[in-house]
Write a protein that holds these residues in place. Structure first.
Motif, short mmCIF file in Angstrom:
data_model
loop_
_atom_site.label_atom_id
_atom_site.label_comp_id
_atom_site.label_asym_id
_atom_site.label_seq_id
_atom_site.Cartn_x
_atom_site.Cartn_y
_atom_site.Cartn_z
N LYS A 378 -10.60 7.25 10.72
CA LYS A 378 -10.79 6.61 9.42
C LYS A 378 -9.51 5.93 8.94
O LYS A 378 -9.56 4.84 8.35
N TYR A 379 -8.37 6.58 9.16
CA TYR A 379 -7.10 6.03 8.64
C TYR A 379 -6.18 5.60 9.78
O TYR A 379 -4.96 5.75 9.71
N LYS A 380 -6.74 5.04 10.81
CA LYS A 380 -5.92 4.66 11.97
C LYS A 380 -4.93 3.55 11.63
O LYS A 380 -3.92 3.38 12.33
N ASN A 381 -5.19 2.80 10.55
CA ASN A 381 -4.25 1.74 10.15
C ASN A 381 -3.44 2.11 8.92
O ASN A 381 -2.76 1.25 8.34
N ASP A 382 -3.54 3.35 8.52
CA ASP A 382 -2.80 3.80 7.33
C ASP A 382 -2.19 5.17 7.62
O ASP A 382 -2.75 6.22 7.29
N LYS A 383 -1.03 5.16 8.23
CA LYS A 383 -0.39 6.40 8.67
C LYS A 383 -0.01 7.30 7.49
O LYS A 383 -0.12 8.53 7.56
N ALA A 384 0.43 6.68 6.39
CA ALA A 384 0.84 7.48 5.24
C ALA A 384 -0.35 8.24 4.67
O ALA A 384 -0.26 9.44 4.36
N ARG A 385 -1.47 7.58 4.56
CA ARG A 385 -2.67 8.24 4.02
C ARG A 385 -3.18 9.31 5.01
O ARG A 385 -3.63 10.40 4.60
N LEU A 386 -3.08 9.00 6.29
CA LEU A 386 -3.52 9.97 7.30
C LEU A 386 -2.70 11.26 7.20
O LEU A 386 -3.26 12.36 7.21
N GLN A 388 -1.12 12.37 4.66
CA GLN A 388 -1.45 13.04 3.40
C GLN A 388 -2.74 13.84 3.53
O GLN A 388 -2.81 15.00 3.09
N GLU A 389 -3.74 13.25 4.17
CA GLU A 389 -5.02 13.94 4.34
C GLU A 389 -4.87 15.15 5.28
O GLU A 389 -5.49 16.20 5.08
#
Length: 532
Positions: A378-386, A388-389
């Motif tokens: 789901k967050y493969k293009n958003d490392k910061a959000r990944l 965090q999750e």
């Protein structure tokens, strides 16, 4: 086994190679006063300024046999001395000790020949080698006995001769029935004693094991200075309590008489043979010569803190208790292989709580893998959000990503310490376990064959260890990450390859550790299943 555990395992092996390459015993940081570069072999040394001063050319070795006119006249004669511990050979050439063999130790595990302490150290042919302003003692001495057998009480042999310049010289050796020590007394003609020096050379520069320190050392009463590299001749004056050579499992120690302690220099010849040079202040000097094993109780009996010679480097603080524990077990088992097994089980028991914690956490990690995989997609293009999750999942499920490494961390220093102990503890030299494993301090020697000039040894312990590694991995919760699964497939092969050349005692330790881990994992898996 999670990714972090894999990283720890790989780091463990990497640290071993880094340790071997960069952290072997080095020259002590506090270097004594240095002297001039040793003169080339064969160059005559300059006269010393005074008897108790540093020699003008401290690195000059005795001349080669071909350079000596006296030695060409006849063959030297030898005199055998036998004590309960030593077989010593004295030679009338220089009146020195040309050979010291230890009766209680064999040269090789399969042979019957006694262990020789004095290696090929030419141009030195005997100990001590006495010289004075370029004149050496390579003349033929007279011995007051044809030989000697020491049984119940100390006995002495006196060799009387002269230097090449005519200065009279007397060397007296006293042997003991209950010791590896030899008392030495050297007396030079009083009116011609100025500039006399005496050299000891016992070991060569060849070191078969890069894992163990080999070279000269000096103990100043507080700390041991292992001299790994000699770039210039070192002067210690009289600031030492004893000096000697460390061979690995065995050692030579010179303990000076305190009332007539000579100045000390340590250098090497142009052939890289290290030597100890003594410069007495008078026409006499004396001391004890120890030729023997690096065994704590024996060295302690010398009453000069000689047990300090046993030094396992950085891991000394762990290695010595391990050796002590192995010795303790050995009082009952009389088999160091069994002692290593007991030691491994004990370590496993001590760190059992960490293992349980790790295994439980790894199971939790495995349980959340599907959720993690969805988040990664789901967050493969958003490392910061990944990240965090992921942290929220770890927190809500009580998962500590680092806990998988915990059981491995204590193993790293223990592994290195045992490695050093197996490479330098005399108790483990030639110590058999069972059948073909006849030396725990060396790699297995089952059989070997030659292919295209290369000898390929066949060893069972590393292979069995690799199999246990596979079983252990099958029982351990694994990651759903395909890349990690592929890495895990190769780990037993990598470990088997790395352990192939290790001492069999170390491979036995890791093998037993794996077996214990399998049993532990079986117990934990069963218990957790019951809990569920």
């Amino acid at each position: 086994m999670d990714k972090r555990t894999i990283i720890v395992l790989v780091l463990t092996m990497a640290m071993l190679f880094v340790f071997q390459t960069y952290f072997m015993p080095k020259q002590a940081p506090e270097q004594p006063q240095t002297q001039t570069q040793p003169a080339p072999q064969g160059e005559a040394p300059k006269p010393a300024a005074k008897a108790d001063a540093a020699p003008a050319a401290p690195g000059t070795p005795p001349p080669s046999p071909a350079a000596s006119q006296t030695t060409d006249k006849k063959a030297s004669r030898t005199f055998a001395v036998s004590t309960p511990y030593l077989d010593v050979t004295l030679t009338d050439l220089g009146g020195g000790i040309s050979s010291v063999k230890l009766k209680n130790y064999k040269a090789t595990v399969k042979g019957t020949e006694e262990k020789e302490i004095i290696e090929n150290v030419k141009p030195y042919l005997y100990n001590p080698s006495v010289h004075q302003n370029g004149a050496f003692d390579r003349t033929y001495f007279t011995c007051d006995k044809a030989g000697l057998t020491v049984k119940d009480s100390p006995a002495s042999i006196t060799m009387t001769g002269a230097l090449e310049n005519g200065t009279k010289l007397k060397k007296t050796y006293t042997f003991h029935p209950d010791s590896y020590s030899i008392d030495l007394s050297v007396e030079v003609e009083a009116s011609k004693a100025q500039g006399v020096q005496a050299d000891f050379a016992v070991i060569s520069d060849k070191n078969e094991s890069s894992y163990v320190f080999k070279g000269p050392f000096v103990f100043n009463g507080k700390s041991l200075n292992q001299i790994d590299s000699i770039k210039e001749t070192l002067s210690f004056d009289r600031n030492y309590r004893y000096t000697g050579f460390d061979e690995g499992f065995f050692t030579f120690i010179y303990i000076p008489s305190e009332d007539a302690k000579p100045a000390l220099f340590i250098g090497k010849t142009d052939k890289n043979i290290p030597y100890i040079r003594l410069a007495p202040a008078s026409n006499k000097f004396a001391g004890r010569l120890y030729f023997g094993p690096k065994k704590t109780d024996i060295l302690a009996s010398l009453n000069v803190n000689a047990e300090k010679v046993i030094d396992f480097g950085w891991f000394d603080i762990i290695a010595k208790p391990l050796v002590w524990l192995l010795d303790f077990f050995n009082r009952f088992t009389h088999n160091y292989g069994i002692d290593i097994i007991l030691l491994t089980i004990l370590i496993k028991i001590i760190f059992h709580p960490l293992s349980v914690m790790s295994f439980k956490n790894m199971a939790k990690m495995q349980a959340v893998q599907p959720e993690i995989k969805k988040l990664q997609e789901k967050y493969k293009n958003d490392k910061a959000r990944l990240n965090q999750e992921l942290m929220q999942i770890y927190k809500s499920r009580g998962v500590n990503p680092m806990s998988g490494c915990l059981p491995m961390l204590p193993q790293i220093p223990v592994f290195f310490a045992l490695y050093k102990a197996l490479s330098g503890a005399i108790e483990l030299r030639h110590a058999p376990f069972l059948w073909w494993i006849n030396d725990l301090s060396a790699p297995e020697d089952l059989f070997s064959f030659t292919v295209m000039g290369y000898t390929i040894p066949i060893r069972l312990l590393p292979l069995i260890m690799g199999v246990t590694q596979v079983i252990q991995q099958k029982m351990t919760p694994t990651s759903t990450d395909p890349m990690q699964q592929k890495m895990m497939m190769f780990m037993p092969i990598v470990f088997t390859f790395i352990f192939w050349g290790f001492p069999s005692g170390l491979v036995l330790y890791w093998l037993v550790y794996n077996v214990a881990s399998i049993a532990q994992q079986y117990y934990i898996n069963k218990k957790m299943k019951v809990v569920r």
